[in-house]
Write an enzyme that holds these catalytic residues in place. Structure first.
Site, mmCIF file in Angstrom:
data_model
loop_
_atom_site.group_PDB
_atom_site.id
_atom_site.type_symbol
_atom_site.label_atom_id
_atom_site.label_comp_id
_atom_site.label_asym_id
_atom_site.label_seq_id
_atom_site.Cartn_x
_atom_site.Cartn_y
_atom_site.Cartn_z
ATOM 1 N N GLY A 71 4.995 79.682 18.953
ATOM 2 C CA GLY A 71 5.265 78.682 19.966
ATOM 3 C C GLY A 71 4.775 79.065 21.348
ATOM 4 N N HIS A 118 4.858 74.859 17.780
ATOM 5 C CA HIS A 118 5.210 73.942 18.863
ATOM 6 C C HIS A 118 4.697 74.425 20.222
ATOM 7 C CE1 HIS A 118 8.410 76.758 20.139
ATOM 8 N NE2 HIS A 118 8.605 76.929 18.851
ATOM 9 N N ASP A 119 4.234 73.479 21.001
ATOM 10 C CA ASP A 119 3.812 73.702 22.386
ATOM 11 C C ASP A 119 2.556 74.558 22.513
ATOM 12 O OD1 ASP A 119 6.203 72.350 23.684
ATOM 13 O OD2 ASP A 119 7.214 73.924 22.542
#
Length: 262
Positions: free
Chosen positions: A139, A121-122
């Site tokens: 992340g 994520h991200d």
């Protein structure tokens, strides 16, 4: 109409360009958008709020756009955006973002992403990058343009990897990797300037010389990092052709939050 294999399950709300090809047993969710010329190989799952650009090729068994592997994520809608002309090999996993940042995982264009790569994520991945087999980005990792990440490399969350850098095989990356540098080992060590990569991209002799001088100032001069940054600024004044390269390095050092590999 898009060429969709009869065994594929494509939600009627998904938006596929007429030239998209969808292989056997793919599953495509309702919030997915796929651009012109993109090919999805057999058994790919594309879900979540995922936007894929044009002329990408996904090989079989990839999971694209699944929810983040973040225990604090509340299930709210976040996004994955993928650019153009990327090659994504077998068994890759790209997750959507979280609201800890902008709710967005972003992959640029013209990247070569080999088998079993994980983008958490991200993550923000630039353009023209190479990620070898089993590279794992945790992340919030950011990777600059033209970076090369070696096979079985693990990158700690929130780490930034600079443009034109290279990490070696099985590197354990827990601090920021400055632009233009080659790193490997455990603990991670800067070995040299990524000369091979720079020459392949037709960097002039003057630019390469300035980049090697940056390496010496940061890693071989015995200066503190603040002192090295002052000398880097002076280098920009004396080597006009390398002004943008020095600015890239100075901006990277100023933005580093985990500290750079030294």
């Amino acid at each position: 109409m898009a060429q969709i294999h009869p065994t594929a399950l494509v939600d009627l709300a998904a938006r596929l360009h007429d030239s998209v090809r969808v292989g056997p047993y793919c599953v495509i969710g309702p919030e997915v958008s796929v651009g012109e010329g993109t090919v999805l190989g057999p058994h790919c799952v594309v879900e979540g709020k995922t936007t894929i650009g044009r002329d990408n090729r996904f090989f079989q068994f990839s999971s694209i756009g699944a929810q983040p592997q973040d225990m604090s994520h509340d299930g709210s809608v976040t996004e994955l955006v993928i650019g153009d002309r990327n090659t994504v090999r077998e068994f890759c996993t790209f997750n959507t973002g979280t609201h800890k940042e902008q709710g967005l995982t972003r992959v640029g264009s013209d990247n070569w992403i080999m088998a079993y790569v994980h983008l958490a994520h991200d993550v923000v991945l630039g353009d023209h990058c190479v990620l070898a087999n089993n590279a794992t980005l945790a992340g919030h990792v950011h990777v600059g343009d033209w970076a090369v990440i070696g096979g079985l490399t693990g990158v700690h969350q929130f780490v930034h990897i600079g443009a034109h850098s290279m990490t070696g095989f099985q590197a354990h990356v827990a601090q920021d990797v400055p632009p233009f540098m080659t790193v490997d080992g455990h603990p991670l060590t800067v070995r040299a300037v990524n000369l091979t990569g720079l020459r392949r991209r037709a960097f002039s002799d003057a630019r390469i010389s300035a980049i090697r001088q940056m390496h010496r100032l940061i890693y071989r001069s015995g200066l503190t990092l603040d002192q090295a940054r002052e000398r880097l600024a002076e280098l920009a004044d004396t080597t006009a052709e390398a002004t943008a390269d020095v600015a890239l390095m100075l901006d990277f050092l100023a933005a580093s939050r985990r500290g750079i590999v030294r």
